[in-house]
Write an enzyme that holds these catalytic residues in place. Structure first.
Site, PDB file in Angstrom:
ATOM      1  N   GLU A   4       0.860  -1.252  -0.161  1.00 33.35           N
ATOM      2  CA  GLU A   4       0.210   0.610   0.107  1.00 33.35           C
ATOM      3  C   GLU A   4       0.869   1.387  -0.130  1.00 33.35           C
ATOM      4  O   GLU A   4       1.790   1.160   1.102  1.00 33.35           O
ATOM      5  CB  GLU A   4      -0.758   0.079   1.407  1.00 33.35           C
ATOM      6  CG  GLU A   4      -2.242   0.692   1.247  1.00 33.35           C
ATOM      7  CD  GLU A   4      -3.315  -0.685   0.019  1.00 33.35           C
ATOM      8  OE1 GLU A   4      -3.238  -0.057  -1.399  1.00 33.35           O
ATOM      9  OE2 GLU A   4      -3.392  -1.753   0.384  1.00 33.35           O
ATOM     10  N   HIS A   5       0.541   2.131  -0.573  1.00 28.29           N
ATOM     11  CA  HIS A   5       1.035   3.484  -1.157  1.00 28.29           C
ATOM     12  C   HIS A   5       2.584   3.396  -1.424  1.00 28.29           C
ATOM     13  O   HIS A   5       3.525   3.839  -1.662  1.00 28.29           O
ATOM     14  CB  HIS A   5       1.603   4.552   0.387  1.00 28.29           C
ATOM     15  CG  HIS A   5      -0.202   4.953   0.334  1.00 28.29           C
ATOM     16  ND1 HIS A   5       0.118   6.175   0.276  1.00 28.29           N
ATOM     17  CD2 HIS A   5      -1.139   4.637   0.848  1.00 28.29           C
ATOM     18  CE1 HIS A   5      -1.840   6.636   0.145  1.00 28.29           C
ATOM     19  NE2 HIS A   5      -2.113   5.695   0.925  1.00 28.29           N
ATOM     20  N   SER A  47     -23.939   6.850 -17.846  1.00 29.02           N
ATOM     21  CA  SER A  47     -23.980   6.203 -17.236  1.00 29.02           C
ATOM     22  C   SER A  47     -24.648   6.130 -15.639  1.00 29.02           C
ATOM     23  O   SER A  47     -25.437   7.149 -15.588  1.00 29.02           O
ATOM     24  CB  SER A  47     -22.189   6.578 -16.302  1.00 29.02           C
ATOM     25  OG  SER A  47     -22.614   5.525 -14.640  1.00 29.02           O
ATOM     26  N   GLY A  63     -15.315   4.428  -4.684  1.00 29.35           N
ATOM     27  CA  GLY A  63     -15.183   4.954  -3.214  1.00 29.35           C
ATOM     28  C   GLY A  63     -14.709   4.327  -1.957  1.00 29.35           C
ATOM     29  O   GLY A  63     -14.668   4.458  -0.773  1.00 29.35           O
ATOM     30  N   ALA A  64     -15.596   2.857  -2.246  1.00 30.48           N
ATOM     31  CA  ALA A  64     -14.627   1.726  -1.190  1.00 30.48           C
ATOM     32  C   ALA A  64     -13.266   1.451  -1.231  1.00 30.48           C
ATOM     33  O   ALA A  64     -12.826   0.080  -0.860  1.00 30.48           O
ATOM     34  CB  ALA A  64     -15.628   0.608  -1.552  1.00 30.48           C
ATOM     35  N   SER A  94     -13.140   1.645  -8.701  1.00 27.96           N
ATOM     36  CA  SER A  94     -13.901   2.101  -9.443  1.00 27.96           C
ATOM     37  C   SER A  94     -13.548   2.535 -10.295  1.00 27.96           C
ATOM     38  O   SER A  94     -14.430   2.379 -11.782  1.00 27.96           O
ATOM     39  CB  SER A  94     -16.070   2.716  -9.275  1.00 27.96           C
ATOM     40  OG  SER A  94     -14.762   3.511  -8.536  1.00 27.96           O
ATOM     41  N   ASP A 153      -3.734  -0.423 -10.132  1.00 30.50           N
ATOM     42  CA  ASP A 153      -5.197  -0.231  -9.997  1.00 30.50           C
ATOM     43  C   ASP A 153      -5.413  -0.847 -11.975  1.00 30.50           C
ATOM     44  O   ASP A 153      -5.793  -1.748 -11.575  1.00 30.50           O
ATOM     45  CB  ASP A 153      -5.992   0.938 -10.198  1.00 30.50           C
ATOM     46  CG  ASP A 153      -6.222   1.389  -8.207  1.00 30.50           C
ATOM     47  OD1 ASP A 153      -5.066   1.025  -7.853  1.00 30.50           O
ATOM     48  OD2 ASP A 153      -6.074   2.367  -8.050  1.00 30.50           O
TER      49      ASP A 153
HETATM   50  P1  ADP Z   1     -12.895   4.613  -6.152  1.00 31.28           P
HETATM   51  O1  ADP Z   1     -11.703   3.993  -4.905  1.00 31.28           O
HETATM   52  O2  ADP Z   1     -13.914   3.633  -5.984  1.00 31.28           O
HETATM   53  O3  ADP Z   1     -11.572   4.078  -7.521  1.00 31.28           O
HETATM   54  P2  ADP Z   1     -12.055   7.445  -7.372  1.00 31.28           P
HETATM   55  O4  ADP Z   1     -11.983   8.389  -6.186  1.00 31.28           O
HETATM   56  O5  ADP Z   1     -10.656   6.975  -7.344  1.00 31.28           O
HETATM   57  O6  ADP Z   1     -12.862   6.466  -5.716  1.00 31.28           O
HETATM   58  O7  ADP Z   1     -12.908   6.889  -8.266  1.00 31.28           O
HETATM   59  C1  ADP Z   1     -14.393   7.679  -7.813  1.00 31.28           C
HETATM   60  C2  ADP Z   1     -14.974   8.459  -9.483  1.00 31.28           C
HETATM   61  O8  ADP Z   1     -14.943   7.879 -10.776  1.00 31.28           O
HETATM   62  C3  ADP Z   1     -16.540   8.607  -9.289  1.00 31.28           C
HETATM   63  O9  ADP Z   1     -16.343   9.896  -8.404  1.00 31.28           O
HETATM   64  C4  ADP Z   1     -16.841   8.830 -10.168  1.00 31.28           C
HETATM   65  O10 ADP Z   1     -16.327  10.090 -10.560  1.00 31.28           O
HETATM   66  C5  ADP Z   1     -16.056   8.168 -11.129  1.00 31.28           C
HETATM   67  N1  ADP Z   1     -16.907   6.675 -11.805  1.00 31.28           N
HETATM   68  C6  ADP Z   1     -16.389   5.195 -10.816  1.00 31.28           C
HETATM   69  N2  ADP Z   1     -17.411   4.534 -12.105  1.00 31.28           N
HETATM   70  C7  ADP Z   1     -17.986   5.001 -12.411  1.00 31.28           C
HETATM   71  C8  ADP Z   1     -18.818   4.339 -13.125  1.00 31.28           C
HETATM   72  N3  ADP Z   1     -19.650   3.184 -13.329  1.00 31.28           N
HETATM   73  N4  ADP Z   1     -20.000   5.709 -13.856  1.00 31.28           N
HETATM   74  C9  ADP Z   1     -19.969   7.084 -13.605  1.00 31.28           C
HETATM   75  N5  ADP Z   1     -18.453   7.917 -12.830  1.00 31.28           N
HETATM   76  C10 ADP Z   1     -17.464   6.129 -12.035  1.00 31.28           C
HETATM   77 MG    MG Z   2      -9.928   5.442  -7.810  1.00 33.73          MG
END
Ligand code: ADP
Ligand code: MG
Length: 386
Positions: A21-22, A55, A119-120, A124, A169
């Protein structure tokens, strides 16, 4: 124009970082795996030269002429489109630059849906980037490799979205395989698929999402990066990757205590990643529990990126019968993972839920993830990229 039959569906997974991590932005080692939650993009043709993205995550679509992408991303995080759309549009922009003349960009409608929680700590962001990257690579005949597409995803996130993240990632999301992790040397970008053997060992990976949200691109993250750069400079090395455990004694004498503890986390964490790969190969996944716990302690005490919810998740998981556990992702919230014998999943879940309740924390979301395949085309319509 917008209701044309789809050209195909592509998807890419989120990821869990098993350990490391990091370390990524310190030119170090990471060991993530792709998970069985994915982001899918269905693509339909258009008759004009416009890219439109929608989306299920956000009702506001965005439309940009392909010829206008360079202007849009002349600087990061343009205000003229919704923030979420800078991920897929940024990938289109970065992919055109990476592919150069060989790409034949033409107008497309992208409809995105995802089962990766945002954001978990499950990335994502990489899932959406990599799903869009494999789709556009094929449809625009860009001919990029999976490694190059991972880099396209990172360029989009760094330069179009404006989040200063590493390449871990996207590498996991692109290169993941069933019941395996992806070892990545973040300096050489050398990768190696490392079998996890969870299935044979009867182990599940439990994710404990604390529902505490993190702001990855701000605050603490930038501070930690700055501390690492300061520590490397004080030691006269290009990156903390260049230090070993033997250098820690000298490090303690040439920097302030806080910077030293940040450095110590990175140096010991790199060593733990290498050790985890070795132990996985020699003894299998039941033997890596102590390494996961040591990683968590280092993030809690030295790097100081844990929060009480994450510490509670790790402690309660161990009480419930986990083999090992640690927070995963950037920190300041997000999720912990626990390696749990299949027949103890219910007990561990109950132990964590009860501990959260006793501490007055919000009920966490607890679920299992399986190490799974990386980005690919979902429908049988075409060959998957190299
Ligand atoms: P994570 O840890 O989930 O990657 P991030 O802050 O790096 O958190 O990324 C999350 C951001 O990515 C969301 O706020 C959005 O802007 C974008 N995002 C992720 N998945 C989607 C999706 N399915 N549709 C649209 N935007 C998404
Ligand atoms: Mg991210």
């Amino acid at each position: 124009m917008t209701d044309a039959a789809p050209l195909g569906v592509w998807s890419a997974p989120g990821r869990v970082n098993l350990i490391g991590e990091h370390t990524d932005y310190n030119d170090g080692f990471v060991l993530p795996f792709a998970i069985d939650a994915r982001t899918a993009v269905a693509v339909a043709p258009r008759t004009d030269e416009v890219l439109r993205v929608r989306s299920s995550f956000d009702e506001t679509p965005a439309s940009v002429p392909i010829a206008g992408l360079d202007e849009l991303f002349a600087s990061a995080a343009p205000a003229s489109v919704p923030e979420w759309s800078t991920y897929p549009l940024g990938v289109a922009w970065a992919l055109r630059h990476a592919a150069g003349e060989s790409a034949s960009a033409h107008g497309l409608d992208l409809a995105i849906a995802s089962s990766v929680p945002v954001g978990a700590g499950l990335s994502s962001s990489a899932a959406i980037e990599c799903a869009v990257a494999v789709a556009l690579d094929e449809l625009w005949n860009a001919g990029l490799s999976k490694r190059e597409l991972a880099r396209v995803g990172r360029t989009a996130e760094n330069e179009a979205v404006g989040a200063p993240t590493g390449i871990m990632d996207q590498t996991a999301s692109m290169l993941g395989e069933t019941d395996a992790a992806v070892f990545l040397d973040c300096r050489t970008l050398e990768t190696e698929v490392v079998p996890l053997g969870l299935s044979d060992a009867g182990l599940e990976v439990l994710v404990i999402d604390t529902l505490v949200t993190h702001a990855h691109s701000t605050g603490g993250y930038r501070e930690r990066r700055a501390s690492c750069e300061r520590g490397a400079a004080a030691m006269g090395v290009a990156a903390l990757r260049d230090l070993t455990l033997d250098d820690l004694e000298r490090a303690a004498s040439v920097m302030d205590d806080e910077t030293f503890r940040r450095v110590r986390h990175i140096v010991t964490e790199n060593a733990r990643v290498i050790e985890t790969v070795r132990v996985l190969r020699s003894d299998g996944p039941l033997a890596i529990g102590e390494l996961l716990l040591a990683s968590h302690a280092s993030m809690r005490d030295d790097f100081e990126i844990s929060v009480p919810e994450l510490d509670t998740a790790v402690e309660a998981a161990m009480v419930g019968g986990a083999v090992g556990a640690r927070m995963t992702g950037g920190g300041f919230g997000g999720a912990a993972i626990a390696l749990v014998p299949r027949d103890r999943v219910a007990e561990v879940t109950d132990a964590v839920t009860a501990a959260f309740s006793a501490s007055g924390f919000r009920t966490p979301r607890v679920f299992t993830v399986r190490p799974s395949a990386g980005a690919h085309r979902d429908d049988p319509g075409g060959a998957s990229p190299r």
